[in-house]
Scaffold this motif. Structure first.
Motif, PDB file in Angstrom:
ATOM      1  N   SER A 237       0.837  -1.196   0.000  1.00 14.23           N
ATOM      2  CA  SER A 237       0.000   0.000   0.000  1.00 14.23           C
ATOM      3  C   SER A 237       0.872   1.246   0.000  1.00 14.23           C
ATOM      4  CB  SER A 237      -0.904   0.008   1.240  1.00 14.23           C
ATOM      5  OG  SER A 237      -1.746   1.138   1.254  1.00 14.23           O
ATOM      6  N   ASN A 238       1.139   1.845  -1.182  1.00 13.27           N
ATOM      7  CA  ASN A 238       0.483   1.407  -2.389  1.00 13.27           C
ATOM      8  C   ASN A 238       1.498   1.213  -3.515  1.00 13.27           C
ATOM      9  OD1 ASN A 238      -1.731   0.772  -3.981  1.00 13.27           O
ATOM     10  ND2 ASN A 238      -2.049   2.868  -4.602  1.00 13.27           N
ATOM     11  N   ASP A 306      -5.349  -0.269  -5.375  1.00 15.03           N
ATOM     12  CA  ASP A 306      -4.827  -0.099  -4.015  1.00 15.03           C
ATOM     13  C   ASP A 306      -4.704  -1.467  -3.353  1.00 15.03           C
ATOM     14  OD1 ASP A 306      -4.054   0.763  -1.538  1.00 15.03           O
ATOM     15  OD2 ASP A 306      -5.886   1.844  -1.067  1.00 15.03           O
ATOM     16  N   PHE A 307      -3.474  -1.829  -2.943  1.00 18.25           N
ATOM     17  CA  PHE A 307      -3.241  -3.049  -2.166  1.00 18.25           C
ATOM     18  C   PHE A 307      -3.653  -4.292  -2.954  1.00 18.25           C
ATOM     19  CE2 PHE A 307      -1.785  -3.042   2.225  1.00 18.25           C
ATOM     20  CZ  PHE A 307      -1.733  -4.395   2.519  1.00 18.25           C
ATOM     21  N   ARG A 316     -11.390  -7.689  -4.305  1.00 20.08           N
ATOM     22  CA  ARG A 316     -12.656  -7.093  -3.887  1.00 20.08           C
ATOM     23  C   ARG A 316     -12.841  -5.755  -4.564  1.00 20.08           C
ATOM     24  NH1 ARG A 316     -10.440  -9.910   0.395  1.00 20.08           N
ATOM     25  NH2 ARG A 316     -11.865 -11.374   1.407  1.00 20.08           N
ATOM     26  N   LEU A 317     -14.080  -5.466  -4.921  1.00 23.73           N
ATOM     27  CA  LEU A 317     -14.410  -4.225  -5.601  1.00 23.73           C
ATOM     28  C   LEU A 317     -15.330  -3.416  -4.710  1.00 23.73           C
ATOM     29  CD1 LEU A 317     -14.669  -6.734  -7.940  1.00 23.73           C
ATOM     30  CD2 LEU A 317     -14.432  -4.704  -9.354  1.00 23.73           C
ATOM     31  N   SER A 318     -14.948  -2.190  -4.470  1.00 25.50           N
ATOM     32  CA  SER A 318     -15.766  -1.269  -3.692  1.00 25.50           C
ATOM     33  C   SER A 318     -16.132  -0.104  -4.595  1.00 25.50           C
ATOM     34  CB  SER A 318     -15.009  -0.775  -2.459  1.00 25.50           C
ATOM     35  OG  SER A 318     -15.803   0.089  -1.690  1.00 25.50           O
ATOM     36  N   SER A 372      -9.081  -4.001  -4.783  1.00 27.43           N
ATOM     37  CA  SER A 372      -8.145  -4.303  -3.703  1.00 27.43           C
ATOM     38  C   SER A 372      -8.430  -5.695  -3.183  1.00 27.43           C
ATOM     39  CB  SER A 372      -8.286  -3.271  -2.576  1.00 27.43           C
ATOM     40  OG  SER A 372      -7.473  -3.609  -1.473  1.00 27.43           O
ATOM     41  N   HIS A 373      -7.486  -6.278  -2.488  1.00 24.12           N
ATOM     42  CA  HIS A 373      -7.759  -7.582  -1.878  1.00 24.12           C
ATOM     43  C   HIS A 373      -8.130  -7.447  -0.403  1.00 24.12           C
ATOM     44  CE1 HIS A 373      -4.189  -8.043   0.680  1.00 24.12           C
ATOM     45  NE2 HIS A 373      -3.475  -7.519  -0.300  1.00 24.12           N
TER      46      HIS A 373
END
Length: 546
Positions: A237-238, A306-307, A316-318, A372-373
């Motif tokens: 990060s990052n 990021d990360f 993961r998607l936010s 990111s994970h």
């Protein structure tokens, strides 16, 4: 003859009292005075974060240290420099030093932090936000362990631990005779840095059809963060996000070189600064572009990296942009070990800190998401000096590159992913190139307080982006002078000296001994004749009785 000499010395000292001191005092001081304090060790220390964000102070407020060393095992820590090793560090011990008004805290870190046991690493990562949550009056420093510093710690630990098991008289004697260490920093008091500029860099690949084309913006912040700026290397990060962005720029620049693969999309690659300080670089860039190119922004979507290095964890998607998400899921289906999941989180405008960088775009109602994970934005791994482990990015970079290509060339619904791979053979992801970029990024701390507009890091980043992109330029952010969003402070790296000294009570005890010695010598000289006669009678052999 000897009797005559004794009478001469007796008369001399009786008639001239100052002569007594002239003759004896220099000799006594030379023989019994302690050696002057000498520097036992000189080493570099790294101060805890000190910054203000949205008017709220964080981190330590002081940078001056001149006090005696103790370990946390000592009963009295007031106005002492408490030194402790990371392996023995705990938040309770840290709070004990603060509660007892310690003069400073020095935490000794191992030479190779990546080799530390995972449980200790995880524990410290979780404690870092707690240490920075509020301002700390006393200076807090970190030092890298070496043989001499470890010896200083061991001696101080022995001295501190033994006092609790001794009687009062033994403690007094031990205190008077034991060796101590005076810890002194060479720097000045910290002060706010004025006119500090946070730098961001952008570069473009123009699509076929001009500026009115839809644009995909790939974003990653470059700055790292941890409890100590000079120890914040941010491998994952990052460093992982910036490395992936640079590799994506290289891959798509090749595609955009040929007419057959020159897509009707503009690509913009934005490496932002101030990411760990509420994404100040992205905030200012948005404000500037909304005023001039609002239509361009409305026809865009943002992918924030990021990360991303852990190969064994789900991506993961936010955020939300359905077309890109579908493409990622389609491409990821050819990798059984790659799993995608959605993280839904509402943007809380009342928070001082935004959770993810894409929320800067979400506030403007612009489509964006973060890849990111990490399962949560609260993960301690995002802001830790322990983020130094090597990263592997090649597989995740290929997944992201193929997914973006499907969006750009409108291939999301066409064919199985295995039949439509674009980045193969000469166009494939170069693992050696990725590793070299990661190594360059993690070879230097990238805290926002250390990367100014003239730093070699920014110049190298700009050069690297200029190899593949067009219109590469910088953007600067300076805090408002009347109501600053952020304030940084200096004196984050200093030299500390550990001086081997005797405690103050030793001087008092030595003075008493000298006074007693001089008193005895004075009485002996004043009564030299009497003393001589007594000694003579004692030593003279007794006469034999017949």
């Amino acid at each position: 003859m000897f009797e005559e000499a004794s009478e001469v010395f007796d008369n001399m000292f009786k008639s001239s009292f100052p002569l007594t001191f002239i003759v004896f005092i220099p000799a006594v001081l030379i023989l019994v005075s302690p050696l002057p304090a000498e520097a036992a060790h000189e080493f570099t220390v790294y101060r805890m974060q000190q910054y203000d964000l949205q008017g709220q102070p964080y981190g330590t407020r002081n940078a001056i240290l001149n006090t005696e060393a103790r370990t946390v095992e000592a009963e009295v820590l007031s106005r002492r420099c408490v030194i402790m090793r990371l392996a023995d560090f705990s938040y309770d011990k840290y709070q004990k030093a603060l509660r007892q008004s310690a003069g400073a805290v020095v935490i000794i870190l191992p030479k190779n932090m990546s080799a530390m046991p995972q449980d200790i690493v995880q524990q410290f990562m979780e404690l870092e936000p707690e240490m920075l949550a509020t301002e700390t009056i006393i200076p807090v420093y970190f030092a890298i362990e070496d043989d001499e510093l470890l010896s200083i710690y061991t001696q101080t630990l022995t001295s501190s631990s033994s006092q609790g098991s001794l009687s009062a008289a033994e403690v007094l004697l031990h205190t008077a005779t034991a060796n101590g260490f005076q810890m002194v920093t060479s720097g000045a008091q910290s002060k706010a840095v004025s006119d500090w500029a946070i730098t961001s860099v952008e570069g473009r690949l123009a699509g076929v059809g001009g500026e009115e084309l839809p644009t995909i913006v790939v974003v990653a912040h470059y700055d790292s963060f941890g409890v100590a700026p000079w120890l914040s290397y941010g491998a994952d990060s990052n460093g992982s996000g910036v490395s992936m962005l640079l590799e994506l720029s290289r891959l798509f620049s090749k595609l955009y070189t040929y007419k057959r693969t020159h897509a009707a999309y503009n690509l913009l690659f934005f490496v932002s600064g101030g990411g760990k300080f509420n994404y100040q670089g992205t905030k200012r860039w948005l404000e500037d572009n909304l005023d001039h190119t609002g239509i361009f922004l409305l026809k865009s979507f943002w992918l924030v990296l990021d990360f991303l290095s852990h190969p064994n964890e789900a991506l993961r998607l936010s955020g939300l942009y359905q077309c890109a998400i579908s493409s990622l899921q389609v491409v990821g289906s050819q990798y059984p070990e790659v799993k995608f999941s959605m993280v839904h989180k509402k943007i809380n405008l009342a928070d001082d800190m935004l959770a993810w960088e894409h929320e800067r775009f979400g506030i403007r109602r612009l489509p964006a998401f973060t890849l990111s994970h990490l399962p949560s934005h609260r993960s301690a791994q995002r802001s830790s000096i322990m983020d130094v482990r090597s990263v592997k990015l090649s597989r995740n970079t290929k997944v992201v590159a193929e997914a973006l290509a499907r969006v750009i060339y409108n291939l999301t619904e066409k064919g199985a992913p295995g039949d439509l791979q674009i980045f193969t053979e000469q166009m494939q992801v170069q693992e050696e190139h990725l590793s070299a970029v990661v190594e360059w990024l993690t070879a230097q701390p990238r805290a926002a307080q250390l990367v100014d507009k003239d730093s070699s890091f920014v110049s190298t980043l700009e050069y690297h982006m200029g190899r593949y992109l067009k219109d590469v330029k910088r953007h600067y952010v300076k805090a408002d002078k009347r109501d600053p969003e952020f304030v940084f402070y200096d004196q984050l790296k200093q030299t500390m000296n550990a001086y081997r000294v005797k405690p103050a009570i030793f001087d008092l005890l030595l003075a008493v001994c000298i006074a007693a010695y001089l008193g005895m010598m004075y009485l002996a000289i004043q009564n030299f004749g009497l003393l001589y006669s007594v000694v003579r009678r004692v030593t003279q052999p007794k006469a034999k009785v017949h």
